[in-house]
Design a protein around this motif. Sequence first.
Motif, PDB file in Angstrom:
ATOM      1  N   PHE A 168      50.216  30.318  56.155  1.00 14.94           N
ATOM      2  CA  PHE A 168      50.743  31.585  56.671  1.00 14.94           C
ATOM      3  C   PHE A 168      51.387  31.386  58.038  1.00 14.94           C
ATOM      4  CE2 PHE A 168      49.808  35.143  59.589  1.00 14.94           C
ATOM      5  CZ  PHE A 168      50.709  36.062  59.088  1.00 14.94           C
ATOM      6  N   CYS A 169      50.652  30.743  58.940  1.00 16.75           N
ATOM      7  CA  CYS A 169      51.175  30.542  60.297  1.00 16.75           C
ATOM      8  C   CYS A 169      52.441  29.686  60.257  1.00 16.75           C
ATOM      9  CB  CYS A 169      50.138  29.864  61.197  1.00 16.75           C
ATOM     10  SG  CYS A 169      48.537  30.718  61.293  1.00 16.75           S
ATOM     11  N   HIS A 170      52.338  28.571  59.518  1.00 17.71           N
ATOM     12  CA  HIS A 170      53.470  27.649  59.523  1.00 17.71           C
ATOM     13  C   HIS A 170      54.647  28.180  58.700  1.00 17.71           C
ATOM     14  CE1 HIS A 170      55.233  23.869  60.673  1.00 17.71           C
ATOM     15  NE2 HIS A 170      55.668  23.694  59.430  1.00 17.71           N
ATOM     16  N   GLY A 171      54.343  29.083  57.779  1.00 22.51           N
ATOM     17  CA  GLY A 171      55.418  29.704  57.005  1.00 22.51           C
ATOM     18  C   GLY A 171      56.449  30.345  57.916  1.00 22.51           C
ATOM     19  N   CYS A 172      56.009  30.825  59.037  1.00 22.47           N
ATOM     20  CA  CYS A 172      56.927  31.418  60.014  1.00 22.47           C
ATOM     21  C   CYS A 172      57.317  30.388  61.082  1.00 22.47           C
ATOM     22  CB  CYS A 172      56.285  32.633  60.670  1.00 22.47           C
ATOM     23  SG  CYS A 172      57.409  33.530  61.731  1.00 22.47           S
ATOM     24  N   HIS A 173      56.326  29.702  61.658  1.00 22.20           N
ATOM     25  CA  HIS A 173      56.626  28.732  62.720  1.00 22.20           C
ATOM     26  C   HIS A 173      57.554  27.622  62.236  1.00 22.20           C
ATOM     27  CE1 HIS A 173      54.342  29.769  66.392  1.00 22.20           C
ATOM     28  NE2 HIS A 173      53.772  30.611  65.546  1.00 22.20           N
ATOM     29  N   GLY A 174      57.415  27.250  60.960  1.00 25.07           N
ATOM     30  CA  GLY A 174      58.254  26.189  60.397  1.00 25.07           C
ATOM     31  C   GLY A 174      59.741  26.525  60.424  1.00 25.07           C
ATOM     32  N   ASN A 175      60.055  27.809  60.581  1.00 22.07           N
ATOM     33  CA  ASN A 175      61.472  28.191  60.687  1.00 22.07           C
ATOM     34  C   ASN A 175      62.113  27.668  61.966  1.00 22.07           C
ATOM     35  OD1 ASN A 175      61.482  29.720  58.313  1.00 22.07           O
ATOM     36  ND2 ASN A 175      60.592  31.480  59.383  1.00 22.07           N
ATOM     37  N   TYR A 176      61.261  27.369  62.964  1.00 21.33           N
ATOM     38  CA  TYR A 176      61.782  26.886  64.246  1.00 21.33           C
ATOM     39  C   TYR A 176      61.788  25.354  64.236  1.00 21.33           C
ATOM     40  CZ  TYR A 176      60.858  31.729  65.393  1.00 21.33           C
ATOM     41  OH  TYR A 176      60.838  33.097  65.389  1.00 21.33           O
ATOM     42  N   GLU A 177      62.378  24.822  63.203  1.00 20.61           N
ATOM     43  CA  GLU A 177      62.349  23.396  62.929  1.00 20.61           C
ATOM     44  C   GLU A 177      62.882  22.568  64.098  1.00 20.61           C
ATOM     45  OE1 GLU A 177      63.548  20.867  58.929  1.00 20.61           O
ATOM     46  OE2 GLU A 177      64.384  22.851  59.291  1.00 20.61           O
ATOM     47  N   ASP A 178      63.983  22.992  64.697  1.00 21.54           N
ATOM     48  CA  ASP A 178      64.603  22.225  65.785  1.00 21.54           C
ATOM     49  C   ASP A 178      63.831  22.346  67.094  1.00 21.54           C
ATOM     50  OD1 ASP A 178      66.514  21.612  63.943  1.00 21.54           O
ATOM     51  OD2 ASP A 178      67.919  23.156  64.621  1.00 21.54           O
ATOM     52  N   GLN A 179      62.787  23.183  67.092  1.00 20.11           N
ATOM     53  CA  GLN A 179      61.973  23.373  68.299  1.00 20.11           C
ATOM     54  C   GLN A 179      60.551  22.882  68.053  1.00 20.11           C
ATOM     55  OE1 GLN A 179      64.560  27.320  69.604  1.00 20.11           O
ATOM     56  NE2 GLN A 179      62.366  27.598  69.249  1.00 20.11           N
ATOM     57  N   ASP A 180      60.402  21.940  67.123  1.00 19.18           N
ATOM     58  CA  ASP A 180      59.079  21.453  66.725  1.00 19.18           C
ATOM     59  C   ASP A 180      58.142  22.619  66.387  1.00 19.18           C
ATOM     60  OD1 ASP A 180      57.137  19.620  66.053  1.00 19.18           O
ATOM     61  OD2 ASP A 180      56.438  19.338  68.112  1.00 19.18           O
ATOM     62  N   SER A 181      58.673  23.575  65.655  1.00 17.67           N
ATOM     63  CA  SER A 181      57.905  24.728  65.138  1.00 17.67           C
ATOM     64  C   SER A 181      57.428  25.710  66.208  1.00 17.67           C
ATOM     65  CB  SER A 181      56.689  24.283  64.310  1.00 17.67           C
ATOM     66  OG  SER A 181      57.073  23.382  63.306  1.00 17.67           O
ATOM     67  N   LEU A 182      58.011  25.633  67.407  1.00 16.84           N
ATOM     68  CA  LEU A 182      57.613  26.554  68.475  1.00 16.84           C
ATOM     69  C   LEU A 182      58.565  27.745  68.541  1.00 16.84           C
ATOM     70  CD1 LEU A 182      56.805  23.906  71.221  1.00 16.84           C
ATOM     71  CD2 LEU A 182      55.184  25.190  69.809  1.00 16.84           C
ATOM     72  N   GLY A 183      57.996  28.930  68.743  1.00 10.28           N
ATOM     73  CA  GLY A 183      58.823  30.140  68.824  1.00 10.28           C
ATOM     74  C   GLY A 183      59.329  30.419  70.229  1.00 10.28           C
ATOM     75  N   TYR A 184      58.559  30.021  71.241  1.00  8.92           N
ATOM     76  CA  TYR A 184      58.824  30.274  72.666  1.00  8.92           C
ATOM     77  C   TYR A 184      58.788  31.774  72.981  1.00  8.92           C
ATOM     78  CZ  TYR A 184      60.883  25.534  72.519  1.00  8.92           C
ATOM     79  OH  TYR A 184      61.115  24.201  72.326  1.00  8.92           O
ATOM     80  N   PRO A 185      58.386  32.087  74.224  1.00 11.17           N
ATOM     81  CA  PRO A 185      58.400  33.499  74.650  1.00 11.17           C
ATOM     82  C   PRO A 185      59.834  34.035  74.743  1.00 11.17           C
ATOM     83  CG  PRO A 185      57.127  32.116  76.179  1.00 11.17           C
ATOM     84  CD  PRO A 185      57.841  31.193  75.257  1.00 11.17           C
ATOM     85  N   LEU A 186      59.965  35.342  74.779  1.00 11.46           N
ATOM     86  CA  LEU A 186      61.278  35.955  74.968  1.00 11.46           C
ATOM     87  C   LEU A 186      61.927  35.378  76.227  1.00 11.46           C
ATOM     88  CD1 LEU A 186      60.533  39.718  74.182  1.00 11.46           C
ATOM     89  CD2 LEU A 186      61.642  38.015  72.707  1.00 11.46           C
ATOM     90  N   GLU A 187      63.251  35.243  76.185  1.00 12.76           N
ATOM     91  CA  GLU A 187      63.932  34.532  77.285  1.00 12.76           C
ATOM     92  C   GLU A 187      63.695  35.134  78.661  1.00 12.76           C
ATOM     93  OE1 GLU A 187      67.946  33.316  76.735  1.00 12.76           O
ATOM     94  OE2 GLU A 187      67.541  32.585  74.695  1.00 12.76           O
ATOM     95  N   ASP A 188      63.629  36.448  78.748  1.00 14.66           N
ATOM     96  CA  ASP A 188      63.520  37.042  80.089  1.00 14.66           C
ATOM     97  C   ASP A 188      62.145  36.903  80.730  1.00 14.66           C
ATOM     98  OD1 ASP A 188      62.621  38.746  78.199  1.00 14.66           O
ATOM     99  OD2 ASP A 188      63.519  40.558  79.016  1.00 14.66           O
ATOM    100  N   VAL A 189      61.149  36.406  79.994  1.00 18.77           N
ATOM    101  CA  VAL A 189      59.851  36.169  80.637  1.00 18.77           C
ATOM    102  C   VAL A 189      59.482  34.682  80.711  1.00 18.77           C
ATOM    103  CG1 VAL A 189      58.890  38.449  80.063  1.00 18.77           C
ATOM    104  CG2 VAL A 189      58.525  36.526  78.492  1.00 18.77           C
ATOM    105  N   ARG A 190      60.382  33.808  80.303  1.00 11.35           N
ATOM    106  CA  ARG A 190      60.054  32.371  80.373  1.00 11.35           C
ATOM    107  C   ARG A 190      59.944  31.908  81.824  1.00 11.35           C
ATOM    108  NH1 ARG A 190      64.122  29.921  75.657  1.00 11.35           N
ATOM    109  NH2 ARG A 190      63.241  31.246  74.028  1.00 11.35           N
ATOM    110  N   VAL A 191      58.952  31.063  82.115  1.00 14.22           N
ATOM    111  CA  VAL A 191      58.877  30.490  83.466  1.00 14.22           C
ATOM    112  C   VAL A 191      60.053  29.535  83.638  1.00 14.22           C
ATOM    113  CG1 VAL A 191      56.352  30.619  83.611  1.00 14.22           C
ATOM    114  CG2 VAL A 191      57.417  28.539  82.748  1.00 14.22           C
ATOM    115  N   SER A 192      60.472  29.333  84.859  1.00 15.60           N
ATOM    116  CA  SER A 192      61.574  28.389  85.030  1.00 15.60           C
ATOM    117  C   SER A 192      61.001  26.990  85.002  1.00 15.60           C
ATOM    118  CB  SER A 192      62.316  28.671  86.330  1.00 15.60           C
ATOM    119  OG  SER A 192      61.603  28.109  87.393  1.00 15.60           O
ATOM    120  N   SER A 193      61.769  26.062  84.426  1.00 15.66           N
ATOM    121  CA  SER A 193      61.207  24.743  84.142  1.00 15.66           C
ATOM    122  C   SER A 193      61.383  23.770  85.288  1.00 15.66           C
ATOM    123  CB  SER A 193      61.847  24.172  82.873  1.00 15.66           C
ATOM    124  OG  SER A 193      63.246  24.176  83.006  1.00 15.66           O
ATOM    125  N   ASN A 194      61.962  24.225  86.405  1.00 16.47           N
ATOM    126  CA  ASN A 194      62.110  23.272  87.502  1.00 16.47           C
ATOM    127  C   ASN A 194      61.459  23.768  88.779  1.00 16.47           C
ATOM    128  OD1 ASN A 194      64.048  25.247  88.266  1.00 16.47           O
ATOM    129  ND2 ASN A 194      65.568  24.167  87.047  1.00 16.47           N
TER     130      ASN A 194
END
Length: 194
Positions: A168-194
């Motif tokens: 069930f979990c991977h059925g959805c997460h697997g759609n994010y194949e190019d992101q190693d199955s990660l969905g990531y938070p919405l863009e406007d709340v992501r921490v900055s990476s630097n």
Amino acid sequence: MKKFIKAGAFAFGMFATTAAYAADCKTDVKKDDLTTEQVTALYECIKTELRAGYEKKGLEHTKEYQSWKPVATAPANAGVHGKRFLTAFVNEVGYDEYVKFSDERGPMPVGTVIAKESFNVSKKGKVKKGPLFLMTKVAAGGDADEFGNWIYGVVSPKGGKVNAKQKFCHGCHGNYEDQDSLGYPLEDVRVSSN
Ligand code: HEC
């Protein structure tokens, strides 16, 4: 003790200082109309109790994750996970990789653990505790191969183990194949990476 979140910075400050008490956190603002500041105030109100619940039965990572760094600046509702407000934390093994939020990534390091707190706001404006969601990266070649070498886990708000259906979990997460199955938070709340 009742806590009622209204608009404004004043309420936020006030509730942040009273968050140690058993919470009955409420708002008079409709869920979809809540500002980031109001969502954050509700989160601050419920946080201590939410975390105490997760770690209650001593399940793996439920205490530990609380010292990991968050990957979002505020809880956000991405429309998944029961439309709850989500806040994810990543352990040291995977943090730097995760916060690149790369959409063309290779596999995350083996040993990466991601824990995601959740809560909801009912029609009556009451905060409802949600489960803690977990993803653990394991070495290729095992049973988790078909699930991107992730093991999915769920802990109830009372600290109990919920049977997470990997499919069930991977059925959805697997759609994010190019992101190693990660969905990531919405863009406007992501921490900055630097
Ligand atoms: C309908 C799609 C969907 C299903 C089903 C789903 N997830 Fe997610 N999940 C997402 C999306 C999209 C995100 C990123 C959104 C966010 O965190 O704000 C996410 C984020 C996560 C994260 C944070 C890491 C990340 O992907 O960036 C964890 C941990 C997680 N989910 C665990 C689970 C577990 C455990 C299950 C099964 C019980 C599950 N998920 C089921 C879509 C889904």
